[in-house]
Each structure stands twice: as C-alpha cells, then as structure tokens.
Design an enzyme around this catalytic site. Sequence first.
Site, PDB file in Angstrom:
ATOM      1  N   LYS A 247      -9.477  -0.759  -2.583  1.00  0.00           N
ATOM      2  CA  LYS A 247      -9.664  -1.282  -1.226  1.00  0.00           C
ATOM      3  C   LYS A 247     -11.147  -1.359  -0.869  1.00  0.00           C
ATOM      4  CE  LYS A 247      -6.867  -0.105   2.692  1.00  0.00           C
ATOM      5  NZ  LYS A 247      -5.469   0.077   3.094  1.00  0.00           N
TER       6      LYS A 247
ATOM      7  N   CYS B  68      -4.774   1.458  -4.734  1.00  0.00           N
ATOM      8  CA  CYS B  68      -5.348   1.411  -3.382  1.00  0.00           C
ATOM      9  C   CYS B  68      -6.799   1.873  -3.374  1.00  0.00           C
ATOM     10  CB  CYS B  68      -4.525   2.250  -2.421  1.00  0.00           C
ATOM     11  SG  CYS B  68      -2.966   1.468  -1.991  1.00  0.00           S
TER      12      CYS B  68
ATOM     13  N   SER C 120       0.745 -17.536  -7.780  1.00  0.00           N
ATOM     14  CA  SER C 120       0.077 -16.889  -8.909  1.00  0.00           C
ATOM     15  C   SER C 120      -1.157 -17.683  -9.306  1.00  0.00           C
ATOM     16  CB  SER C 120       1.040 -16.770 -10.081  1.00  0.00           C
ATOM     17  OG  SER C 120       1.599 -18.035 -10.375  1.00  0.00           O
TER      18      SER C 120
ATOM     19  N   ASP D 292      -3.499  -1.185  12.575  1.00  0.00           N
ATOM     20  CA  ASP D 292      -2.162  -0.670  12.290  1.00  0.00           C
ATOM     21  C   ASP D 292      -1.705  -1.160  10.920  1.00  0.00           C
ATOM     22  OD1 ASP D 292       0.185   0.799  13.013  1.00  0.00           O
ATOM     23  OD2 ASP D 292      -0.273   0.272  15.086  1.00  0.00           O
ATOM     24  N   ASP D 293      -0.569  -0.637  10.431  1.00  0.00           N
ATOM     25  CA  ASP D 293      -0.121  -0.969   9.088  1.00  0.00           C
ATOM     26  C   ASP D 293       0.355  -2.409   8.961  1.00  0.00           C
ATOM     27  OD1 ASP D 293      -0.381   1.625   7.698  1.00  0.00           O
ATOM     28  OD2 ASP D 293       0.937   2.272   9.309  1.00  0.00           O
TER      29      ASP D 293
ATOM     30  N   GLY E  22       6.393 -16.924  -4.081  1.00  0.00           N
ATOM     31  CA  GLY E  22       5.141 -16.256  -4.376  1.00  0.00           C
ATOM     32  C   GLY E  22       4.071 -17.241  -4.770  1.00  0.00           C
TER      33      GLY E  22
HETATM   34 CO    CO Z   1      -0.459   1.116   5.571  1.00  0.00          CO
HETATM   35 CO    CO Z   2      -1.296  -1.755   3.702  1.00  0.00          CO
END
Ligand code: CO
Ligand code: CO
Length: 359
Positions: free
Chosen positions: A24, A21, A144, A53-54, A142
Amino acid sequence: MHAGPLTIPPTLTSLASQCGCGAKIGAADLFALLGTDRPDRHPDLLVGAEHHDDAAVLHLHQGTGLIQTVDFFPPVVDDPYLFGAIAACNALSDVYAMGGQPLCCMAIVCFPTDRLPLEVLGEILRGGHDKIREAGALLVGGHSIHDERPKYGLAVSGTVDPAKIVTNRGGRPGDRLVLTKPLGTGVLITAKRKEACSEEDLSPALESMSTLNAAAAVAMREAGVLAATDVTGFGLLGHLYNLASASEVAAEVWLDRLPLFPKVQALASEGHLPGGAGRNRRWLTPYTEFDPACDPALTGVLFDPQTSGGLLLSVPPEQLAALKRELAGRQVLAAELGRLTAGRAGELRVRPEAPFPEE
Ligand code: CO
Ligand code: CO
C-alpha cells in the site's frame, strides 16, 4: 520431447517487490494527496471518502444501501491458489467491515504472460472464485492487463441496511477494542522471504489470511456493534488511528493483550519487519505516546501491515460480553486489546499492560 535446458518459471513472490497489503502507498503520502481534492458529497452518499472508511455506501432505496470497495495487491505467497484466496478474502473484508453482505465481484488482474504459465493465473482466479462463492457472492467479470509484476484483487459491491451501517466514526469514549484475528502476517511473510522462518511457522498466518471475516461480521451484527474497521496495510495502530480520528476520540492499546501468531514477537525483535511498517511508524509517531516500559518488538508489531487481517470492533462495555459470546460461538478470536478514551481526536497511547484484568 524437450530439447535443451528446461526453463523454470520464477516463483510468484520473487516477482513482487512488496507483498500483499504491505505494498500500500503510505498513509501520510496518500492522505496528503487526497486532502487536496474535495471529497464528493451527495444527499444519498451515506459514507463517502472523507473519513477514510473501508468502503463507500450509497443509499439506493428504502432499506437498501449499496456498498462499493476495491482492493488488489502483489503476491504474498508462491502458491497461486492460496494467493487468489487471500486476495479475495482481503477485498471482501471491507464489505464485512461496513456491516454488509457481498453481492458481486469483478476481478482485477495484472499478470506477466511472458514469464509465467497461464495455468498460474488460472489457479489465482480459482482461489479467488472459491472464496467469492464461500462468501455467497457472484463473480460477474473483471479486467486483466499484462504487467511484469503480478497483482490480483477484486472490486466488490455489497448491500447493507442503511440503519445498520458500521463505520469507523461510531466509536465512543469508554468503548473496548476487540480484534478478531492475530497480528503479525507482515512479519512472518517478510521472515519467510528471508528464510528466517519455516513454512510451518507461516501456516497459521496463511490459514488466517484465507479466512473470510464473514463470521466475525455476523457476530458483530448480532451484538449490535456499530463501529469497526478491518486491519490491513496501515497496521493495527494505523487503522485504530483512523477509527479514533473519525470518531473524534483518543485511544489506548495494551501490549500484553496483543494476539500474535507464534514466533512473531521473536522475529520482530530480530528486525524482520516489512518496509510498510516503517512507513506506518513515521506516519503515526506524531500521534502516539509510548509508555517507556513498552517492549520495542511488540510496538513494532503495532505498525506491521496486515494482509487480510481481522475486524477491529469498538464496543460499549455493556455489549462486550455479548460480543465475545457471539464471536466465541462462531470460533472467532475475540482479543480485547484496548479502549477508546476521551481526548484529542486520534491521539494514541500504548501501554505495556491492560489497566484491569480480563473479564
Ligand atoms: Co479496510
Ligand atoms: Co481496503
């Protein structure tokens, strides 16, 4: 038989310029960019993009909201199975942070097929799939692509009862802030890359990053908590800022209550902070007042980007004991580390100590 020298494939993290993360894009850049585009609105869009928000929530029909979210990042560890597991936990977490249940997932894969054996990708996918199964969700497909720098993650759909959506705008002045995983994954990963800490020092963080926030989310629901977010790339303070801003309240954090993995304070004081911590600090400094007695190593950890971090729950004081009981009953950490206060939206104050003893 092989003739000539064996070529040893590079390690996963050596192919990543930033880890997990911490890769980011900085919040200051991101929010400035997104601010130029009007967020979509619709009567059925219960949670859209406007409050960072998430995840988004769309009202489908009576009693059912559809949650959608996506997360992917470069390797945090060299073990491909573990990387897959951590990335999947991190992606699933945004559904838990909204009070929902993950339903189905699609894998997002960037992989250097010319530099790493395909078995490595197989292990990443297996690690992710095992976590998806553990979450009770389905892997349904998915996409790729070939990429010099490996990345993996999931787009996740989930469901939630629209009456019980947990958002980052439900906080009220006086709410206590409870975190469900220790802090310092970015510090430890950075230190490990520079050989400043051992595999053993890193292992509690690996264990934590590969633990689903599922049990924390059940505890949150049982205790009736309606304001939360998960702590990832923007660090504890960045995600708290988003929660406080969206809730239109101020917030304070107590450094003596920060739950840290072992060695994190010492490593942070030696300067082992990832690049993302600097970006978070620059973004948040205008909104944050630091008490002069604060330990700089601990304030550094507030900005540390967390990979697959815990839930940050905002709970009214009268529900606090019930929440702690629900979390403890599921062997989940319940670190009460601050509170929301009346004040300007998003204004943060960092104190060296809590103003009252732990209840
Ligand atoms: Co989050
Ligand atoms: Co997230």
